[in-house]
Design a protein around this motif. Sequence first.
Motif, PDB file in Angstrom:
ATOM      1  N   UNK A  37       0.709  -1.290  -0.110  1.00  0.00           N
ATOM      2  CA  UNK A  37       0.011   0.036   0.009  1.00  0.00           C
ATOM      3  C   UNK A  37       0.793   1.421   0.099  1.00  0.00           C
ATOM      4  N   UNK A  38       2.238   1.274   0.433  1.00  0.00           N
ATOM      5  CA  UNK A  38       2.954   2.289   0.373  1.00  0.00           C
ATOM      6  C   UNK A  38       4.143   2.208  -0.611  1.00  0.00           C
ATOM      7  N   UNK A  39       4.064   1.141  -1.286  1.00  0.00           N
ATOM      8  CA  UNK A  39       4.817   0.909  -2.625  1.00  0.00           C
ATOM      9  C   UNK A  39       4.317  -0.211  -3.505  1.00  0.00           C
ATOM     10  N   UNK A  40       3.453  -0.057  -4.454  1.00  0.00           N
ATOM     11  CA  UNK A  40       2.919  -1.046  -5.194  1.00  0.00           C
ATOM     12  C   UNK A  40       4.003  -1.892  -6.078  1.00  0.00           C
ATOM     13  N   UNK A 286       8.338   5.448  -4.685  1.00  0.00           N
ATOM     14  CA  UNK A 286       6.737   5.195  -5.003  1.00  0.00           C
ATOM     15  C   UNK A 286       6.292   6.477  -4.796  1.00  0.00           C
ATOM     16  N   UNK A 287       4.909   6.645  -5.586  1.00  0.00           N
ATOM     17  CA  UNK A 287       4.205   7.898  -5.888  1.00  0.00           C
ATOM     18  C   UNK A 287       2.918   7.700  -5.294  1.00  0.00           C
ATOM     19  N   UNK A 355      -0.649  14.437  -2.301  1.00  0.00           N
ATOM     20  CA  UNK A 355       0.456  13.487  -2.800  1.00  0.00           C
ATOM     21  C   UNK A 355       1.358  13.202  -2.050  1.00  0.00           C
ATOM     22  N   UNK A 356       1.962  12.002  -1.977  1.00  0.00           N
ATOM     23  CA  UNK A 356       3.128  11.422  -1.154  1.00  0.00           C
ATOM     24  C   UNK A 356       3.964  10.680  -2.034  1.00  0.00           C
ATOM     25  N   UNK A 357       5.314  10.992  -1.669  1.00  0.00           N
ATOM     26  CA  UNK A 357       6.452  10.144  -2.386  1.00  0.00           C
ATOM     27  C   UNK A 357       7.240   9.749  -1.507  1.00  0.00           C
ATOM     28  N   UNK A 358       7.688   8.296  -1.797  1.00  0.00           N
ATOM     29  CA  UNK A 358       8.914   7.778  -0.831  1.00  0.00           C
ATOM     30  C   UNK A 358      10.048   7.366  -1.734  1.00  0.00           C
TER      31      UNK A 358
END
Length: 488
Positions: A37-40, A286-287, A355-358
């Motif tokens: 869920x935080x990086x597909x 991830x985005x 929007x969130x990015x890791x």
Amino acid sequence: MRLYSLLFLATFLGVSFMHSQNKQLLYDFYEIPQSLMVNPGVKAMEKWHVGVPVLSGLSFQAGTSGVTVNDLFANDGIDFTTKVRERLLDVMNRKDDFSTTSQIEGFNVGFRGRNRPDDYYSFGMYGETDIIVYWPKDLAILAFEGNGGANIGRSFDLGDLSLRGEMVSVFHFGINRKISNTLTVGARAKIYSSIFHFRSTKNSGSFSTTEGQNNIYANSITSDMQLQTSGIDGFLDIIDDDTSGNRRERLERLFTKKVLFGGNLGLGFDLGFTHNLNPQTTITGSLLDVGFIYNSKDIRNFTLNGSATNEGVSIVLPDDISNTGTDIWQDLVDEIEESVPFNENESGYISFRPVKAYGSIRYDFGEGKTKTTRRNCGGCLVNNVSRPNEDFYRNSVGGQLFLMKRPRGIQGALTGFYQRRLGRSLALKTTYTVDKYSFSNVGLGLNLQAGPVNFYVLADNLLAYRNIADSHYASLQFGFNIISWNGN
């Protein structure tokens, strides 16, 4: 009165929950299915997984970048008014915020394609609340000190008022694909059903008091302010209805309807990848939540736009005493309302998701049981393993970056981590995170695999648990899953 109730609700929710969105412990913790869920594009090792409904993913986080509860309410012998002055008004600025994000998974399911074993499909539904209230510094000083004394001639910035919030249910479907022995990518489509939304983020204007010409003081206001809301009036109508005896049942029906595609709808997507630079070095990214909601139902917007200067009520004696037919106070109110009109409308609007990015880099060391196989295949076990924590390096160290779009700019966090895998059933991850809420955030995550049963618990800022009231940040995530591995 309903507007005051709405503003109180918005502020209360923001201050009561005070959450942040960074999930640094969960990110790239690939033994946990919810890491999808935080990086597909995380490497998925399962044959299939099923989350225990409602209990598969619960996230509770709390943080404030300014004052803490202990700062104001500690029994330290200092007068409360002095605390407000020295620890709140003199310290916090317009960049400080109280923000909240909480998630509860309704269900979460994943499975590997029968004809395409390199593909892992996942789908589910979760509810999310996201609220942020920035500290309105100038307005707080105006409320605390008033506009007299030393504040004569001071211009108070009405643009300090900034808040945004929503509650939304999210239905999602994702595909995780192994492209090669070194690259895994993923994408997730989302349908949003908004339960409620409000925002007041692009305000401007000023209020000032100066010496007057025809009276002692003159008050001037210039305002361009707007509060947009959707989905709130329906709940307020039920709460305000005194004739109905089934208020709770009606609220539950309305809430359920909005959760199940009955609210304002929107679309979004997530993207992610995992790439092995070599057998021991991995980068990920991830985005998340690139999407929007079109708010067209149950809309109520409020605007305050215009400018005016007045010197209060001017009374001419003795003429105004004998002129009893003139309502000078009402004339003053009418004059101000004409210059700075307060209006309502029902115009629809588009709201964008935060929007969130890791991103991360990880170095693995301390090889497991089949270390020659891992070394010779150059990362071929990214997706295809027989059991968790087998054939993998036992230790990982690295760094993570988190960025999030907020109304007043990008909010970021930097994390260093160490992960240790103990046999096939236990994995531990510890993190040290620096962000606007804390410079001493030490977290610990545990993932336990007992046969097909998976349990995980992730807790942040452990040093602050000695005195939660004096903490700027606290976080807890946990969940249960049933997992089948490729060797089962």
